[in-house]
Design a protein around this motif. Structure first.
Motif, PDB file in Angstrom:
ATOM      1  N   UNK A   3      -5.826  47.304  62.211  1.00  0.00           N
ATOM      2  CA  UNK A   3      -5.546  46.511  63.390  1.00  0.00           C
ATOM      3  C   UNK A   3      -5.580  47.370  64.690  1.00  0.00           C
ATOM      4  N   UNK A   4      -5.493  48.661  64.540  1.00  0.00           N
ATOM      5  CA  UNK A   4      -5.507  49.558  65.701  1.00  0.00           C
ATOM      6  C   UNK A   4      -6.946  49.840  66.097  1.00  0.00           C
ATOM      7  N   UNK A   5      -7.347  49.595  67.368  1.00  0.00           N
ATOM      8  CA  UNK A   5      -8.730  49.844  67.796  1.00  0.00           C
ATOM      9  C   UNK A   5      -9.141  51.302  67.635  1.00  0.00           C
ATOM     10  N   UNK A   6      -8.237  52.214  67.896  1.00  0.00           N
ATOM     11  CA  UNK A   6      -8.583  53.634  67.779  1.00  0.00           C
ATOM     12  C   UNK A   6      -8.923  53.983  66.341  1.00  0.00           C
ATOM     13  N   UNK A   7      -8.138  53.473  65.406  1.00  0.00           N
ATOM     14  CA  UNK A   7      -8.425  53.742  63.994  1.00  0.00           C
ATOM     15  C   UNK A   7      -9.760  53.159  63.589  1.00  0.00           C
TER      16      UNK A   7
ATOM     17  N   UNK B   7     -15.414  54.100  62.161  1.00  0.00           N
ATOM     18  CA  UNK B   7     -16.819  53.833  62.436  1.00  0.00           C
ATOM     19  C   UNK B   7     -17.585  55.134  62.585  1.00  0.00           C
ATOM     20  N   UNK B   8     -16.973  56.134  63.283  1.00  0.00           N
ATOM     21  CA  UNK B   8     -17.628  57.414  63.473  1.00  0.00           C
ATOM     22  C   UNK B   8     -17.878  58.104  62.131  1.00  0.00           C
ATOM     23  N   UNK B   9     -16.882  58.046  61.271  1.00  0.00           N
ATOM     24  CA  UNK B   9     -17.043  58.664  59.962  1.00  0.00           C
ATOM     25  C   UNK B   9     -18.182  57.993  59.187  1.00  0.00           C
TER      26      UNK B   9
ATOM     27  N   UNK C 140     -21.715  59.642  57.629  1.00  0.00           N
ATOM     28  CA  UNK C 140     -22.114  59.499  56.228  1.00  0.00           C
ATOM     29  C   UNK C 140     -23.482  58.839  56.125  1.00  0.00           C
ATOM     30  N   UNK C 141     -23.757  57.903  57.000  1.00  0.00           N
ATOM     31  CA  UNK C 141     -25.037  57.217  56.966  1.00  0.00           C
ATOM     32  C   UNK C 141     -26.173  58.187  57.229  1.00  0.00           C
ATOM     33  N   UNK C 142     -26.006  59.042  58.254  1.00  0.00           N
ATOM     34  CA  UNK C 142     -27.058  59.994  58.614  1.00  0.00           C
ATOM     35  C   UNK C 142     -27.273  60.985  57.475  1.00  0.00           C
TER      36      UNK C 142
END
Length: 1452
Positions: A1114-1118, A1123-1125, A1129-1131
């Protein structure tokens, strides 16, 4: 008159009784016969019809059943007819011996009855007296001839000629007158009938069947009895056959007739000549032949020689003198007397010369009957056959012969009833094997005396079979030993019976002897030979009672002791018969033995042996048999004592024990009376093989009595012991009966027996097999009544409720006793013939009932009924098991008390007082009897129900109101209804609705007051909860509008990103990929997605992608951090995949797997620019270019693949809108007061795209890449100008062609040419920009995989079209029409038809450093991972394509 002749006008006798037993009665055959005996023995015979279901199978093997029948001539069976035939035979023989043949004359066109004529004259005084008194007219009248026609004179002449010599001969007188017996026929004798002798005297009974036990039966060898007179006398033995049968070896002694008649003179001359030769030596010739009458030897020519004794007679010395020499043999008067005075042998039936089977005999029998009556056999009435039978037996003129298969041994040919030896029986037929009515079982039943005879006596213990035809008959007789007999007709036409009661047997025999004295003179035992029949009407005329019956198939006929019976068959049938002897026969059997002694007739079995054998084991005897045996043996012992004492008085002192039962019957027969000895016999030393019974010792021999020897079976001391044992067995019933009577008649309590003692008496009767008489039934009834009383008493005193009529469905026990009945029952118990222990308890029960009634009256008069007290009283009253009138009243008051208890209990807890409860209480209270307390409670309940219903209706209206009421209004209603002491569901529901509305408002206000906007699912949940609440919620419309706006934004975003029929959710598209390298998303995943029908549910399940679920992040920062992680992993996963795919292509061998189908390389294949894997052209969709004329052509698609950048379906998952479009969606998202996981993912994607765009622009702004882009731009400009020039030339040429043909356009040609060349530059610029922007991001290198490695020089190279705008670095994605319009570029209608970059170059267009190329390729990979269309990706791809050398193949 003929109408008085019983043979011509037969009158049927009365019908015999017919009995139809029930199935229960039919179970015990001898018991049923004993039951009907009082009625049936009065008529001698009776008929029994079995129950309809009793149908035994016919068990005879018809293929193996062979028999030889007897021949019966009907007119020889009847007594009077046989007498007539015997008379005629004797008369014919009389005349035959005198050389003449007998001819029966006709008088008044009918043959003269010589027998009646002879006896009628004899009755009138004889021939001389009738002539003297002139009674010939009277004689004619008696012979039924008409008077006044001279018949008397004619009769006188016939009598004088034919009968008078015979009369003189029979009287023994010497003839005093000449008798004129004509030897030659004259005119008057032509109508006379030649009489053919029947030869009845020759049909003897020698060789008939005898009833002997098998152990004594020996087959006699065939002996010619005619050769020895002594052997002929021994032909008859045994107790007598069923029907006498002559032996084929016995021949009639006939006078031999010479074929050629020799005259008496010749005979005498021949004899004289023969003697003449001797006379010369012995005596003179004249002394040899002298007349036997005159004593003279003269007149040799008139001398006759007798053919019998050779005596000589003068023809003129004979009385009467003979005028002529007789033609036939001649006998002298003395020889005639000897020949005619010989006694006749008994009459018997001849055996047929043919052996028959059942089929052949039936065919013969049916043919005879149908031809005789000239109609089908089944249509001939029984009455017609009966009358015709009695007519034929009396008719001398008609000789009708029939055949009868009689006395066929069932043990040899098979019984008609099934036995254990019978094969191929159906399971349903096995019950007949052991049936008592099976004639194989009936004689040996336990109640039959014959079961104690070990030997199988044929005809008595073993059945005989009878196969009859029409008119075949069985003559008058009674059974051997005067036993019972039973006959069963298996099938076929009826059998007609006539019977005489046993007590009329003496009268029957007397009438038979008076009616046919001639037959009884020659055969005193004529009635035992079964060869003589007499018309029942004649017997009835002499007061002999006779009955008749027609036995049909499936019916029994029973004959009783000494009952004479006869009959005949109506047609072809099969019957079976046997004898049986119940207990009542023993006394009759003893009388029969005495009767046989008088007739000197042999017995079938020894009566004394039978009695002694039963006396040896008295306990095994049936009680009636034991009693009858004791009575018979008592008489037998007394007689034995008397005869032995007389024998001792005669001087016979020698005695020896003899086991008579071991001797054959014919070796222990009395030589005088032919009885079979067992207890004793007397022999003499003069003839050891000869013995007599003890009663005929004087017939033994002439020796002194001291020479005689008594042979005995038992001593006089042993016989009383046997008799005593019999007596104990016989008198056991009397002792038992005395005890039973004493027990039943006991009046005092002390004299009565216990119930168990009475049961012991019944058990004793069963064990000793006492008769089931009235006394036993009375005892059983008394015990049964006592047991019933004991059972009732037990139920009453042990408090067990009797429910006799529970099956009726009623709850009342109507079978209980009332107090009055209980008192009567107690009195009944005291009057029982035995003592039962429950009598005292019944008295106690009566006292308890009285006490209960007093307590019940007190409880019924109480003002306030006590349910517990009432229930206890009722429970106690029910256990008494007495019909008490107080119990229904107590139950009624108990119902009222329990109803009041229910009302009080219900009102004590208002939560349980529902409307239904109140209604049920009221309904149940209405059915109660009136009571003050009940009526008061009913009124209070009714008032409470009315109030509750009114408030329930008001609450229901509020719950269903539209528009909904506000919360304050509903709270006021709830407060007003709070004081009602009942449970009101609608009021409770209204209260719950207000509570839920208040909670919902509080939650919504809390969500709105939070620092962060709520997620869409939270608001949706609130909307779903708020809508059903029946209260007006002011915030509900606002929340619903927010939810609708958020859903609308999500649908708009989905339309922007998602392809048609995409298998991915919006959140999956916007989030970094986690399934890189997974090839299971093709058809299987599509199929899985198609099976899901709820799109919202699918999106909710996919919300857990990369830990970006709303519930956990629920926390936008989390969420941004997660998303960054996921991006990182995708790259990394894509890098690894690219390496694997490139290495796989360079591997040797054909086991590498490609494409989404994961198969080997084959055919045309495309390489994805992102994952570097190869895909079959048949498994993926080929790219389509805008400049393709025929987009559906496979060749055009292959050409487009060579010119465009290609991304596989796994890498290109969405539409990849332009960044400007995404920014507009984010602007709309910022306006929503709702958070969506898709919105946050879109923000992260946008930030990632913008960050990549910045990196790309910085890289493209370097000197090396800027110069490369400039070089590509110049080259592109040249190509555009060249293409424009070529097009302009084509246009000018076309216009020139038109102008040359049209002179009017010559002036216009110069202006057109000028304008065309002046716009070339501008057009080229537009075309160049358009060409640079028309390259689709989905274009890719295409290849055709060769069989050899892809480094071969012959491969075609698809080179890029390098055209780029270096100023501003703001080129848009080729698919984005919006960006093109926003840049002010003119969209061309037709794309260029040829590539802008030359296809055949010797070297790459551009050359970059390895580091620059690596950075570009890394940027290119990251840019292709983004689901956003950016111009920088196209610039980088063009540069990289321009750097490719010719030798580097990108398609196979």
């Amino acid at each position: 008159m003929q109408s008085d002749d019983p043979y011509l006008c037969f009158v049927p006798p009365p019908e015999a009784p017919v009995f139809t037993p029930t199935e229960e009665e039919f179970v015990d055959p001898l018991g049923y016969i004993a039951k009907i005996r009082p009625i049936a023995e009065k008529t001698g015979i009776c008929k029994v019809k079995p129950p309809p279901d009793w149908q035994p199978p016919f068990a005879v093997d018809v293929d193996r059943f062979k028999f030889v029948p007897r021949v019966q001539r009907l007119n020889e069976l009847e007594a009077k007819t046989r007498i007539k035939l015997n008379f005629l035979d004797q008369l014919a023989k009389f005349w035959e011996l005198q050389g003449c043949s007998l001819r029966i004359p006709q008088v008044e066109r009918k043959f003269l009855d010589l027998y009646k004529f002879f006896h009628t004259v004899k009755e009138e005084g004889g021939f001389e007296h009738v002539c003297k008194e002139r009674k010939w007219s009277k004689i004619a009248a008696k012979l039924n001839y008409p008077v006044g026609k001279g018949v008397g004179g004619i009769l006188r002449g016939h009598f004088e000629r034919i009968l008078y010599p015979y009369e003189l001969f029979k009287s023994g007188k010497t003839f005093q007158q000449k008798v004129n017996v004509k030897t030659e026929e004259d005119d008057e004798d032509k109508k006379d009938k030649d009489y053919k002798p029947h030869g009845i005297a020759s049909k003897t009974a020698a060789g008939g069947y005898s009833r002997k036990s098998k152990r004594y039966f020996k087959e006699d060898p065939e002996v010619d009895y005619s050769a020895n007179s002594e052997l002929k006398k021994l032909q008859f033995y045994g107790a007598g056959p069923k029907a006498a049968v002559p032996n084929a070896a016995v021949k009639e002694e006939k006078i031999d007739k010479k074929e050629v008649l020799v005259s008496k003179t010749q005979k005498m001359t021949q004899k004289a000549g023969a003697v003449n030769q001797l006379s010369n030596w012995i005596i003179p010739k004249v002394d040899l032949y002298m007349c036997h009458t005159c004593g003279q030897g003269d007149g040799e020519e008139f001398m006759l020689l007798c053919d019998g004794c050779d005596d000589a007679f003068h023809t003129y010395c004979l009385v009467p003198p003979m005028p002529d020499i007789p033609k036939g043999d001649w006998r002298c008067p003395e020889c005639i007397k000897k020949a005619c005075s010989k006694p006749q042998d008994p009459y018997g039936f001849e055996q047929s010369t043919k052996e028959y089977s059942l089929q052949s005999f039936g065919e013969m029998a049916d043919q005879f009957k149908s031809e005789y009556f000239n109609m089908p056999v089944h249509m001939v009435p029984c009455e017609m056959v009966e009358k015709e039978f009695w007519r034929l037996v009396n008719c001398i003129e008609e000789d009708v012969s029939v055949q009868y298969g009689a006395d066929i041994h069932a043990s040899e040919c098979g019984s008609g009833f099934p036995t254990k030896k019978t094969r191929d029986l159906f399971p349903d037929d096995e019950e007949y094997i052991n049936s008592g009515w099976n004639l194989n079982n009936l004689p040996v039943l336990e109640q039959s005396v014959l079961c104690h005879i070990n030997a199988d006596i044929s005809g008595m213990k073993v059945p005989w079979c009878y196969v009859g035809m029409c008119f075949s008959s069985f003559c008058w007789h009674n059974e051997d030993h005067w036993s019972y007999s039973i006959n069963y007709l298996h099938w076929g036409e009826p059998k007609t019976w006539y019977g005489v009661p046993g007590d009329s047997a003496d009268k029957f025999e007397s009438v038979m002897k008076r009616t046919a004295p001639e037959l009884f003179e020659n055969a005193p035992d004529l009635l035992h030979q079964l060869t003589t029949i007499m018309n029942p009407n004649i017997l009835m005329a002499h007061d002999v009672p006779i009955v008749r019956t027609n036995q049909h198939a499936g019916e029994f006929v029973i004959t009783f002791p000494r009952s004479y019976h006869a009959g005949f068959n109506q047609g072809y049938n099969f019957a079976e018969a046997v004898n049986f002897c119940p207990a009542d026969w023993l006394n009759i059997g003893r009388g029969c033995i005495e009767h046989y002694r008088q007739l000197h007739r042999q017995c079938v079995f020894s009566h004394e042996e039978l009695i002694c054998k039963m006396a040896a084991d008295p306990d095994s005897l049936d009680l009636p048999i034991a009693a009858a045996t004791h009575e018979d043996m008592l008489y037998m012992v007394e007689e034995e004592k008397k005869y032995r004492k007389a024998l001792l008085d005669r001087g016979t002192v020698n005695a020896e024990r003899e086991a008579f039962e071991l001797l054959p019957d014919d070796e222990r027969q009395c030589q005088f009376c032919k009885t079979t000895c067992f207890l004793s016999a007397v022999t003499c030393t003069c003839s050891p093989d000869k013995l007599v019974c003890i009663s005929h010792v004087d017939k033994l021999c002439k020796c002194p009595s001291s020479n005689h020897c008594l042979r005995y079976r038992y001593t006089l001391d042993e016989l009383p012991i046997m008799l005593h044992r019999l007596k104990v067995r016989a008198e056991s019933y009397d002792n038992w009966a005395t005890n039973v009577r004493n027990a039943l008649d006991a009046k005092e309590e002390i004299d009565k027996l216990d119930l168990e003692e009475l049961k012991e008496l019944i058990t004793e009767a069963e064990e000793k097999r006492f008769p089931d008489d009235d006394l036993l039934q009375t005892l059983i009834s008394a015990v049964s009544e006592a047991e019933k009383c004991a059972n009732v008493a037990n139920q009453l005193v042990t408090k067990k409720v009797r429910t006799r009529n529970r099956q009726s469905g009623e709850g009342k026990y109507s079978a209980k006793l009332s107090l009055e009945e209980l008192n009567c029952f107690y009195e009944q118990v005291t009057n029982l013939p035995c003592v039962i222990t429950e009598a005292k308890l019944i008295k106690d029960l009566i006292d308890k009932v009285t006490d209960f009634q007093n307590e019940a009256l007190d409880a019924l008069h109480e003002e306030t009924p006590d349910s517990e007290k009432l229930a206890k009283l009722i429970e106690f009253g029910v256990t008494l098991d007495v019909d008490l009138p107080e119990i229904p009243k107590l139950k009624q008051v108990l119902l009222q008390a329990r109803w009041l208890d229910d009302v009080r209990l219900a009102l004590s807890d208002p939560q349980n007082v529902t409307l239904d409860v109140m209604r049920k209480l009221l309904d149940s209270g209405v059915g109660l009897a009136p009571h003050p307390a009940v009526e008061k409670a009913m009124a209070e309940l009714q008032q409470l129900l009315t109030i509750s219903e009114r408030w329930e209706e008001k609450a229901r209206i509020c719950l269903q109101a539209r528009p909904r009421h506000i919360m304050t209004t509903l709270e006021a209603i709830i407060n007003e209804a709070r004081g009602i002491p009942a449970f009101l569901p609608n009021v409770v529901a209204l209260k719950e609705a207000v509570r839920k509305a208040r909670e919902w408002m509080n939650k919504v206000e809390g969500i709105q007051s939070s620092d962060l906007y709520p997620y869409l699912d939270v608001l949706e949940n609130m909307v779903n909860k708020g809508r059903p609440i029946p209260v007006r919620l002011d915030l509900l419309p606002q929340v619903e509008s927010q939810v609708a706006a958020a859903k609308s934004w999500r649908e708009r975003t989905a339309r922007t990103f998602l392809k048609k029929n995409s298998t991915f959710s919006l959140l999956e598209i916007l989030s970094p990929r986690s399934d890189i390298g997974v090839y299971s998303m093709g058809k299987n995943k599509k199929k899985k997605i198609k099976m899901e029908t709820d799109k919202d549910r699918r999106e909710t399940e996919n919300n857990n992608h990369y830990e970006c679920r709303a519930e956990e992040a629920r926390d936008p920062a989390a969420m941004v951090a997660s998303f960054k992680v996921a991006e990182q992993r995708e790259v990394e996963m894509m890098r690894a995949l690219r390496v694997r795919n490139l290495e796989k292509h360079n591997q040797d061998g054909s086991d590498a797997l490609y494409c989404v189908c994961r198969k080997n390389s084959s055919g045309f294949m495309l390489q994805c620019e992102l994952c570097k894997d190869w895909f079959h052209g048949t498994c993926v969709a080929l790219p389509k270019s805008a400049n393709m004329k025929n987009k559906n052509s496979p060749s055009a698609a292959v050409q487009a693949a060579k010119e465009m950048k290609y991304l596989c379906p796994l890498c290109l998952r969405s539409r990849r809108p332009r960044l400007e479009t995404i920014l507009s969606l984010l602007v709309s998202l910022q306006k929503l007061p709702v958070r969506l996981p898709e919105g946050e993912a879109l923000q992260c994607l946008t930030e990632r795209a913008m960050a990549w765009q910045d990196r790309a622009r910085q890289e493209l702004a370097t000197t090396e890449l800027a110069s490369a882009l400039a070089k590509l731009s110049v080259l592109s400009q040249k190509m555009v100008e060249q293409a424009a020039r070529e097009k302009t030339e084509k246009i000018i040429n076309a216009e020139l062609m038109k102008a040359a043909n049209n002179p009017d356009l010559q002036g216009h040609l110069a202006s057109v040419t000028h304008s065309a060349f002046s716009g070339v530059q501008n057009a080229n610029l537009v075309k160049g920009e358009s060409s640079l922007s028309s390259v689709d991001s989905e274009n890719s290198q295409s290849m055709q995989l060769p069989p050899s490695p892809p480094s071969q020089p012959d491969e075609a190279i698809l080179e890029p079209d390098p055209a780029a705008n270096l100023s501003g670095m703001s080129m848009e994605h080729a698919y984005s029409s919006v960006s093109k319009n926003s840049q002010g570029a003119t969209v061309r209608k037709h794309q260029r038809k040829s590539p802008l970059v030359p296809r055949q170059m010797e070297a790459p267009i551009l050359e970059l450093s390895e580091m620059a190329r690596a950075r570009l390729e890394e940027l290119m990979m990251e840019g292709d991972l983004l689901e956003v269309s950016l111009d920088e990706t196209q610039h980088i791809w063009r540069i990289l394509q321009a750097c490719l050398p010719k030798t580097r193949g990108q398609i196979f």
